[in-house]
Scaffold this active site. Structure first.
Site, PDB file in Angstrom:
ATOM      1  N   GLU A 159       0.973   6.955   7.155  1.00  0.00           N
ATOM      2  CA  GLU A 159       2.182   6.501   6.447  1.00  0.00           C
ATOM      3  C   GLU A 159       2.164   6.966   4.992  1.00  0.00           C
ATOM      4  O   GLU A 159       3.155   7.462   4.469  1.00  0.00           O
ATOM      5  CB  GLU A 159       2.275   4.970   6.467  1.00  0.00           C
ATOM      6  CG  GLU A 159       2.590   4.383   7.818  1.00  0.00           C
ATOM      7  CD  GLU A 159       2.776   2.865   7.735  1.00  0.00           C
ATOM      8  OE1 GLU A 159       3.449   2.380   6.811  1.00  0.00           O
ATOM      9  OE2 GLU A 159       2.236   2.161   8.600  1.00  0.00           O
TER      10      GLU A 159
ATOM     11  N   SER B 267       0.828  -1.215   0.000  1.00  0.00           N
ATOM     12  CA  SER B 267       0.000   0.000   0.000  1.00  0.00           C
ATOM     13  C   SER B 267       0.861   1.264   0.000  1.00  0.00           C
ATOM     14  O   SER B 267       0.471   2.285  -0.578  1.00  0.00           O
ATOM     15  CB  SER B 267      -0.988   0.005   1.170  1.00  0.00           C
ATOM     16  OG  SER B 267      -0.324   0.226   2.382  1.00  0.00           O
TER      17      SER B 267
ATOM     18  N   MET C 290      10.842  -6.531   4.515  1.00  0.00           N
ATOM     19  CA  MET C 290      11.022  -7.084   5.849  1.00  0.00           C
ATOM     20  C   MET C 290      12.389  -7.737   6.071  1.00  0.00           C
ATOM     21  O   MET C 290      12.489  -8.773   6.726  1.00  0.00           O
ATOM     22  CB  MET C 290       9.880  -8.067   6.151  1.00  0.00           C
ATOM     23  CG  MET C 290       8.550  -7.353   6.292  1.00  0.00           C
ATOM     24  SD  MET C 290       8.648  -6.013   7.507  1.00  0.00           S
ATOM     25  CE  MET C 290       6.964  -5.444   7.557  1.00  0.00           C
ATOM     26  N   ARG C 291      13.445  -7.127   5.488  1.00  0.00           N
ATOM     27  CA  ARG C 291      14.802  -7.617   5.752  1.00  0.00           C
ATOM     28  C   ARG C 291      15.698  -6.431   6.020  1.00  0.00           C
ATOM     29  O   ARG C 291      15.466  -5.348   5.475  1.00  0.00           O
ATOM     30  CB  ARG C 291      15.381  -8.318   4.521  1.00  0.00           C
ATOM     31  CG  ARG C 291      14.697  -9.587   4.150  1.00  0.00           C
ATOM     32  CD  ARG C 291      15.577 -10.256   3.117  1.00  0.00           C
ATOM     33  NE  ARG C 291      14.878 -11.330   2.454  1.00  0.00           N
ATOM     34  CZ  ARG C 291      15.436 -12.507   2.192  1.00  0.00           C
ATOM     35  NH1 ARG C 291      16.690 -12.753   2.534  1.00  0.00           N
ATOM     36  NH2 ARG C 291      14.759 -13.443   1.557  1.00  0.00           N
TER      37      ARG C 291
ATOM     38  N   ASN D 251      13.207   4.488   4.630  1.00  0.00           N
ATOM     39  CA  ASN D 251      12.287   3.454   5.121  1.00  0.00           C
ATOM     40  C   ASN D 251      11.085   4.122   5.782  1.00  0.00           C
ATOM     41  O   ASN D 251      11.204   5.229   6.308  1.00  0.00           O
ATOM     42  CB  ASN D 251      13.012   2.570   6.151  1.00  0.00           C
ATOM     43  CG  ASN D 251      12.129   1.456   6.693  1.00  0.00           C
ATOM     44  OD1 ASN D 251      11.380   0.824   5.933  1.00  0.00           O
ATOM     45  ND2 ASN D 251      12.184   1.204   7.989  1.00  0.00           N
TER      46      ASN D 251
ATOM     47  N   HIS E 123       8.242   3.397   8.817  1.00  0.00           N
ATOM     48  CA  HIS E 123       8.034   2.512   9.958  1.00  0.00           C
ATOM     49  C   HIS E 123       6.772   2.952  10.711  1.00  0.00           C
ATOM     50  O   HIS E 123       6.580   4.144  10.935  1.00  0.00           O
ATOM     51  CB  HIS E 123       9.252   2.555  10.883  1.00  0.00           C
ATOM     52  CG  HIS E 123       9.131   1.616  12.029  1.00  0.00           C
ATOM     53  ND1 HIS E 123       9.339   0.253  11.909  1.00  0.00           N
ATOM     54  CD2 HIS E 123       8.774   1.828  13.317  1.00  0.00           C
ATOM     55  CE1 HIS E 123       9.132  -0.316  13.075  1.00  0.00           C
ATOM     56  NE2 HIS E 123       8.784   0.607  13.947  1.00  0.00           N
TER      57      HIS E 123
ATOM     58  N   ASP F  93      15.840   0.222  12.122  1.00  0.00           N
ATOM     59  CA  ASP F  93      14.971   1.389  12.333  1.00  0.00           C
ATOM     60  C   ASP F  93      15.659   2.482  13.144  1.00  0.00           C
ATOM     61  O   ASP F  93      15.011   3.146  13.977  1.00  0.00           O
ATOM     62  CB  ASP F  93      13.654   0.958  13.003  1.00  0.00           C
ATOM     63  CG  ASP F  93      12.911  -0.092  12.200  1.00  0.00           C
ATOM     64  OD1 ASP F  93      12.899   0.002  10.966  1.00  0.00           O
ATOM     65  OD2 ASP F  93      12.351  -1.032  12.803  1.00  0.00           O
TER      66      ASP F  93
HETATM   67  C1  GAR Z   1       3.717  -0.755   6.764  1.00  0.00           C
HETATM   68  O1  GAR Z   1       2.918  -0.531   7.904  1.00  0.00           O
HETATM   69  C2  GAR Z   1       5.156  -0.393   7.036  1.00  0.00           C
HETATM   70  O2  GAR Z   1       5.293   0.751   7.842  1.00  0.00           O
HETATM   71  C3  GAR Z   1       5.629  -1.623   7.768  1.00  0.00           C
HETATM   72  O3  GAR Z   1       5.065  -2.687   7.038  1.00  0.00           O
HETATM   73  C4  GAR Z   1       3.827  -2.254   6.482  1.00  0.00           C
HETATM   74  C5  GAR Z   1       3.858  -2.526   4.995  1.00  0.00           C
HETATM   75  O4  GAR Z   1       2.625  -2.229   4.417  1.00  0.00           O
HETATM   76  N1  GAR Z   1       7.063  -1.697   7.803  1.00  0.00           N
HETATM   77  C6  GAR Z   1       7.747  -2.120   8.858  1.00  0.00           C
HETATM   78  O5  GAR Z   1       7.221  -2.526   9.884  1.00  0.00           O
HETATM   79  C7  GAR Z   1       9.259  -2.069   8.707  1.00  0.00           C
HETATM   80  N2  GAR Z   1       9.896  -2.205   9.985  1.00  0.00           N
HETATM   81  P1  GAR Z   1       2.484  -2.052   2.852  1.00  0.00           P
HETATM   82  O6  GAR Z   1       3.131  -3.304   2.223  1.00  0.00           O
HETATM   83  O7  GAR Z   1       1.005  -2.023   2.612  1.00  0.00           O
HETATM   84  O8  GAR Z   1       3.175  -0.792   2.431  1.00  0.00           O
END
Ligand code: GAR
Length: 209
Positions: free
Chosen positions: A173, A15, A89-90, A106, A108, A144
């Protein structure tokens, strides 16, 4: 002028990727996404990229060293001006980070340095904070921990559960990531140690709100 060339790294739903695609299409970001790279073939983010006519690349090498090397080779070949982690997620290897200094961002889902790592929204609920939010930051070698670019606060409401809170943070976000990329595209972000200075808009240009 095509503007900023971006590579977006994803692992899931995408998203935030969609928000960036929409921001470009709406003329809010002067740039283009040259590739969306995923470590998961089934990531829905890849479908979003395909729908928008953007090149997709899947890197599934293991072990981790092979993955990081393949990703580094791929990024070097693409030569982006900016790399966006959007639900990727890496952690990135130090070779990747050092190859693109000050050029990896990034998003978060918490107000860092609170609640780094996985499930930041759940961590916030379980801790009982009354305000959480999201952070866009430059990526360094920690998890982070890099210099903060922008943050938006989101209140935790009385009736909130994980889904309702996560949904409101996600809306923040999308706004925040687009703004941060706009600022970068306009050359208005300057890293000074841990602080990221936001420079005023060029004469005749409007402030981003
Ligand atoms: C989002 O909430 C992003 O902030 C989080 O994963 C989700 C991805 O959503 N990222 C983390 O937690 C990184 N540490 P998306 O695939 O719909 O953008």
């Amino acid at each position: 002028m095509t503007g900023l060339k971006m590579a977006v790294l994803v692992s899931g739903r995408g998203s935030n990727l969609q928000a960036i695609i929409d921001g470009i299409q709406a003329g809010e970001i002067n740039g283009e996404i040259i590739a969306v790279i995923s470590d998961k073939r089934e990531a829905y983010a890849l479908r979003r990229a395909e729908r928008a006519g953007i090149r997709t690349i899947v890197i599934e090498e293991s072990p981790p060293e092979a993955f990081q090397q393949a990703l580094l080779n791929c990024l070097r070949a693409l030569g982006p001006d900016l790399i966006l982690l959007a639900g990727f997620m890496r952690l990135l290897s130090s070779s990747i980070i050092n190859s693109f200094p000050g050029r990896i961002m990034n998003i978060h889902p918490s107000l860092l340095p609170s609640f780094p790592g996985l499930q930041a929204q759940r961590q916030a609920l379980e801790y009982g904070v009354k305000v959480t939010g999201c952070t866009v930051h430059f990526v360094d070698e920690g998890m982070d921990t890099g210099p903060v670019i922008l943050q938006e606060a989101v209140p935790v409401l009385e009736g909130d559960d994980l889904d309702s809170l996560s949904e409101r943070i996600l809306e923040a976000e999308h706004r925040t990531y687009v703004k941060a990329v706009q600022l970068f595209a306009q050359g208005r972000l300057e890293i000074e140690g841990r602080r990221v200075r936001i420079l005023p808009p060029a004469p005749g240009k409007e402030e981003i709100v």
